[in-house]
Design an enzyme around this catalytic site. Structure first.
Site, PDB file in Angstrom:
ATOM      1  N   ARG A 170       7.054  -8.049 -11.132  1.00 32.52           N
ATOM      2  CA  ARG A 170       5.756  -7.392 -11.305  1.00 32.52           C
ATOM      3  C   ARG A 170       5.610  -6.760 -12.680  1.00 32.52           C
ATOM      4  O   ARG A 170       4.953  -5.732 -12.840  1.00 32.52           O
ATOM      5  CB  ARG A 170       5.528  -6.340 -10.220  1.00 32.52           C
ATOM      6  CG  ARG A 170       5.631  -6.870  -8.805  1.00 32.52           C
ATOM      7  CD  ARG A 170       4.559  -7.916  -8.495  1.00 32.52           C
ATOM      8  NE  ARG A 170       4.671  -8.349  -7.114  1.00 32.52           N
ATOM      9  CZ  ARG A 170       5.390  -9.400  -6.707  1.00 32.52           C
ATOM     10  NH1 ARG A 170       6.040 -10.146  -7.602  1.00 32.52           N
ATOM     11  NH2 ARG A 170       5.447  -9.731  -5.439  1.00 32.52           N
ATOM     12  N   SER A 219      -1.115  -4.958  -2.275  1.00 36.47           N
ATOM     13  CA  SER A 219       0.038  -4.068  -2.132  1.00 36.47           C
ATOM     14  C   SER A 219      -0.053  -2.926  -3.130  1.00 36.47           C
ATOM     15  O   SER A 219      -0.313  -3.143  -4.314  1.00 36.47           O
ATOM     16  CB  SER A 219       1.336  -4.840  -2.357  1.00 36.47           C
ATOM     17  OG  SER A 219       1.508  -5.829  -1.360  1.00 36.47           O
ATOM     18  N   GLU A 289       2.343  -0.684  -7.848  1.00 32.29           N
ATOM     19  CA  GLU A 289       1.869  -1.934  -8.451  1.00 32.29           C
ATOM     20  C   GLU A 289       0.477  -1.720  -9.015  1.00 32.29           C
ATOM     21  O   GLU A 289       0.085  -2.340  -9.993  1.00 32.29           O
ATOM     22  CB  GLU A 289       1.794  -3.057  -7.404  1.00 32.29           C
ATOM     23  CG  GLU A 289       3.093  -3.721  -7.067  1.00 32.29           C
ATOM     24  CD  GLU A 289       2.875  -4.978  -6.231  1.00 32.29           C
ATOM     25  OE1 GLU A 289       1.789  -5.584  -6.346  1.00 32.29           O
ATOM     26  OE2 GLU A 289       3.786  -5.362  -5.495  1.00 32.29           O
TER      27      GLU A 289
END
Length: 297
Positions: A170, A219, A289
């Site tokens: 990520r 998420s 995130e």
């Protein structure tokens, strides 16, 4: 929106509410909001933008929290001219930054190309997936990138390869002040029906395990090494926790949903609360995130 309404809608707007452009349906106004429909429009806009003006690039508005006070700068949302998708050869596909990741997966199913089924589970565009190395169900975007096209503040185009970036879970770090406008992806030839079946199974699993009928941003937290953020949040007794009109999803604990009328501040308070309480319970600091931008109201 029909064609006539779309043509009548100005591409350059001032004080544009970002709640219209984020998947959480929250966010105050951006000073400037621009939807370039092709590369020359984008290059002209960048050339005229005052030096130092903050730039925010937005696709489908997932993975993004714009605070209630709005964004002091310019928001760019790429239009139809950046939404092309086409095969290059029997293994390689090009896609513009404005193409939804789910559309890339659909094309792979039609072409019989395997290895990108996970893209069906990413609720954003190619540009956003490139910027954060988005992933789902064990796959990550940059595992499949052969080359990327970027543009800088002067409107100059660059062809980049994975070697130009530091890529991690990520996370993507590369040349400063460049933004993705497209990429080439490599896959493996496979039976089209098998690829389509895998994509459909993934979509069924996603529908059964994620709150897709409620406004959310995907998420909220990265999974910590060897664990899952959702497990930690649920184990801390935080599933269903509500602040204002924002709630930790009762379907999936790593999602925060807008119950209707939430403020960005409600969501941000929930994010901070989850971090603090999970860390207090388990000694693990969850890393978001979700990107947070803009000013508080």
């Amino acid at each position: 929106m029909n064609a006539a309404a779309e043509l009548a809608r100005p591409r350059l707007r001032h004080h544009e509410p970002m709640a219209r452009h984020t998947s959480w349906r929250v966010g105050g106004p951006a000073d400037v909001y621009f939807e370039p429909q092709n590369l020359p429009e984008l290059q002209a806009f960048l050339a005229e933008l005052p030096t130092g003006t903050p730039l925010l690039w937005v696709g489908l508005g997932s993975n993004l929290l714009v605070r209630d006070g709005g964004f002091r700068g310019a928001v760019v949302s790429l239009g139809k001219g950046f939404a092309g998708i086409a095969p290059i050869d029997e293994r390689t596909l090009s896609a513009g930054a404005a193409v939804p990741c789910a559309k890339v997966a659909q094309q792979l199913g039609r072409l019989g190309l395997a290895g990108g089924e996970f893209l069906a589970g990413i609720p954003g565009t190619v540009g956003g997936a490139l910027a954060m190395n988005a992933g789902a169900h064990g796959g990550e975007t940059w595992q499949r990138v052969r080359a990327a096209q970027t543009i800088d503040r002067a409107g100059t185009l660059h062809r980049r390869t994975p070697a130009d970036y530091c890529i991690a879970y990520r996370s993507v770090e590369g040349p400063a002040d460049e933004w993705f406008i497209g990429a080439e992806f490599s896959f493996e030839p496979a039976d089209a029906e098998s690829v389509q079946a895998a994509i459909h199974a993934l979509l069924r699993r996603r529908a059964a395990t994620q709150p897709l009928r409620q406004a959310n941003a995907g998420s909220v937290f990265r999974n910590p090494p060897g664990d899952h953020a959702a497990r930690l949040i649920e184990a801390a007794g935080l599933k269903g926790l509500t602040v204002g009109k924002a709630q930790v999803s009762t379907v999936h604990a790593n999602f925060i949903v807008n119950l209707g009328g939430a403020r960005a501040a409600d969501i941000e308070t929930l994010i901070d609360t989850l971090q603090q309480r999970v860390e207090a319970a388990f000694g693990v600091r969850l890393e978001p995130e979700v990107r947070r931008v803009g000013e508080a109201a």
